[in-house]
Design an enzyme around this catalytic site. Sequence first.
Site, PDB file in Angstrom:
ATOM      1  N   GLN A 172       6.827  14.690  76.394  1.00  0.00           N
ATOM      2  CA  GLN A 172       6.907  16.029  75.821  1.00  0.00           C
ATOM      3  C   GLN A 172       8.172  16.741  76.293  1.00  0.00           C
ATOM      4  OE1 GLN A 172       2.837  16.647  77.530  1.00  0.00           O
ATOM      5  NE2 GLN A 172       2.534  17.853  75.680  1.00  0.00           N
ATOM      6  N   HIS A 216       9.110  16.061  71.390  1.00  0.00           N
ATOM      7  CA  HIS A 216       9.612  17.410  71.139  1.00  0.00           C
ATOM      8  C   HIS A 216      11.123  17.457  70.972  1.00  0.00           C
ATOM      9  CE1 HIS A 216       5.788  19.543  72.898  1.00  0.00           C
ATOM     10  NE2 HIS A 216       5.515  18.618  71.999  1.00  0.00           N
ATOM     11  N   CYS A 232      22.383  19.564  62.202  1.00  0.00           N
ATOM     12  CA  CYS A 232      22.633  20.594  61.199  1.00  0.00           C
ATOM     13  C   CYS A 232      21.324  21.317  60.881  1.00  0.00           C
ATOM     14  CB  CYS A 232      23.215  19.957  59.933  1.00  0.00           C
ATOM     15  SG  CYS A 232      23.479  21.130  58.583  1.00  0.00           S
ATOM     16  N   ASP A 268      -2.637  19.283  89.434  1.00  0.00           N
ATOM     17  CA  ASP A 268      -3.720  20.182  89.055  1.00  0.00           C
ATOM     18  C   ASP A 268      -5.079  19.495  88.998  1.00  0.00           C
ATOM     19  OD1 ASP A 268      -1.910  22.282  88.792  1.00  0.00           O
ATOM     20  OD2 ASP A 268      -1.532  21.853  86.680  1.00  0.00           O
TER      21      ASP A 268
END
Length: 249
Positions: A103, A121, A129, A217
């Site tokens: 990501q 991403h 462009c 976490d």
Amino acid sequence: MSASLPTGLITALQSARNVAVLTGAGVSAESGIPTFRDAQSGLWAKYSPEELASPAAFRRNPRLVWEWYAMRRAAVLAAQPNPGHVALAQLEQLVPHFTLITQNVDGLHARAGSRALIELHGNITKVRCSVEGTFCSTWAEGEELPPPCPTCGAPLRPHVVWFGEQLPLDALQQAWIAAEECEVFLSIGTSGLVEPAASLPRVAYSHGATVAVLNLDVNTRSEARLFYLHGRSGEVLPQLVERLMEEQQ
């Protein structure tokens, strides 16, 4: 202190011929790159990321958006891959079929040597462009910002996915197939909250894969085919690769 390595995970990796990995901002944070929402400081502190990372923001003030991404691009190019990035590139060499899904937009995985790479991403070091979508390898940071596309003259834009834009369909399909077909899936340094990437570990598990989640976490614990490791990727992944290399000798 890094996490201990569960025997079940080591065993699964030793026999696996197909491994998929998903990485998020936690991996890049160990190279000193702030997470997307922590990147606002100095002159940019008055803006929220949502104000600068959308097609509407680019239409409203393309110069402002370009300058913000130029600042972030410079920070990324000054950073270096950390031991976690390097370990994943080494792991790719130990497995017959390997897919790294990220990501992150900083390009550090490629700089570390990863080749079987899906950048969900985009990549902040690249520009394209804004009208035709064609890539531009060089551009001038002159008076005209954003620089014009050398082909059609339209403004260039960062090669990243903005709020309100869809992920590239081909990249998403490749990631989904990798999750369905792998025997081991590693989710590293990602919150597991941003869809559709957050669903990839669940897809892998539902198709019979062993899944390991490595993050600061989570609390270390094990379930059937599911391992949670509390630790830093730059500490745990090198240990993991070292164990696998020892077993292959």
